[in-house]
Structure formats: C-alpha cells, structure tokens
Design an enzyme around this catalytic site. Structure first.
Site: not given
Length: 203
Positions: A10, A90
């Site tokens: 991202h 994550e």
C-alpha cells in the site's frame, strides 16, 4: 506452469509519516501515498497485458483496499472482482499498534533487549509471532499455486516475509528486505525482481 506474482505494498499512510506502527490498525493514505500507488499502477499496467487475465488479491485492511482501488482504476480492472484474503494482512503488533518506537521504548524497555532493528516487533505483547506469519503466508502461497497470474496487495513487514518464504531465505535475511512504497516486486521461478522507475523496461 510459469506462475507470476506481482507483489505491491500500500502507499504511504498518515501513521507512516508519524512513525507509528499500524499492524491491524489503519490510517488513511497521504497524498504522497496515493501518488506512489498511481506510479506503481502505471508501471504494472505496462507489464501485465490484459488485466482481466489476472487475479487480484488484497489484504482487507483499509490502506491496502484503497491502494487496490487505485490500481484497479489505473489498469482497467473491475474492483468487484478483487478477492480479499486476511492472510495478506500486516503483522499484528498487538499492544504496540498505533505507537512510535520511542513510546514503546518508554513503556516496554525490557522487551527490546537482546533484539535488533529488524526483529523487535515480534516481542510485542499480544502480537503475532514470526512463525505464525510464516504459517499464514505459506498457506496463502500454496492456495494460489495453480493461478498463473496473481497481483497481490499487502503490507511492508508482511511483504518482506512473503518474499523471504518465496526465496527460501532465513528469518534474519528476510527481515532485512526492502519495504519502500514506490517499488514493487515480480515473483517468478523462485526469483524476485525489483520493479521501480529505474527498472530497465521503462527506459
């Protein structure tokens, strides 16, 4: 089958600019982050040919999904066809989510002893272990092994570990891999190629 996986991170987020660890938390992309994703998406578009021949899989965290939306718009892919997979999220840093390194050092100094700049996240109270992350990412790689063309949108630390697994690296070497947000990676034939604006194909 010669599988290709393009692995993207991202774009920059507000927490990134503040030096805060996000883990399972989220914060919006910055203007710089949006520009990074668009730049990566333009490079990706020049490499993939027909976008509809690809399977796009994204972490379900907001910063990854927003990045995926930008990528889809740039390459001409229907965002409704994106698959979300929690295995790409994550690394969960538990009680340290949302904190800076300084804040963590003040409250948990003993947990940072005998660690290093690459490994310390795995000491987080209520956080995820390295082996747990390896387990879910190995599982993900197995689950897509019959997909010839995959675009995956994930995160910094997760992306490091995923590339480490793919390349057969030891933990200490996997955790030193690059996590820049203006590059992405091609995984194919057990080789990893870094793609950026200075990549040969873009001259």
């Amino acid at each position: 089958m010669n599988q290709i996986i393009y692995l993207l991170r991202h774009g920059e987020t507000e927490f990134n600019t503040e030096g805060r660890y996000q883990g399972a938390l989220d914060s919006p992309l910055t203007d710089v982050g949006i520009a990074q994703v668009r730049q990566n998406a333009d490079m990706l578009k020049s490499l993939i040919g027909n976008p509809n021949e690809w399977k796009i899989i994204s972490s379900p965290l907001g910063r990854a999904l927003k990045s995926t939306e930008i990528i889809c718009e740039a390459i001409g892919y229907d965002v409704k066809n994106v698959e979300m997979d929690y295995r790409l999220i994550e690394v969960d840093v538990g009680d340290w989510a949302g904190l800076t390194t300084n804040e963590i050092e003040k409250s948990w100094p003993s947990l940072l002893k005998n660690s290093d700049v690459y490994n310390w996240y795995f000491n987080a109270p209520n956080g995820e272990s390295y082996d747990a992350v390896v387990g879910r990412l190995t599982d993900w790689l197995v689950s897509v092994k019959h997909e010839p063309k995959v675009i995956a949108v994930s995160h910094g630390l997760t992306g490091r570990i995923l590339r480490g697994i793919y390349a057969g690296l030891e933990k200490e070497n996997a955790l030193k891999l690059e996590v820049a947000q203006d590059v992405f990676f091609k995984l194919s034939n057990k080789m990893i190629k870094r793609i950026s604006l200075d990549f040969d194909d873009f001259y």
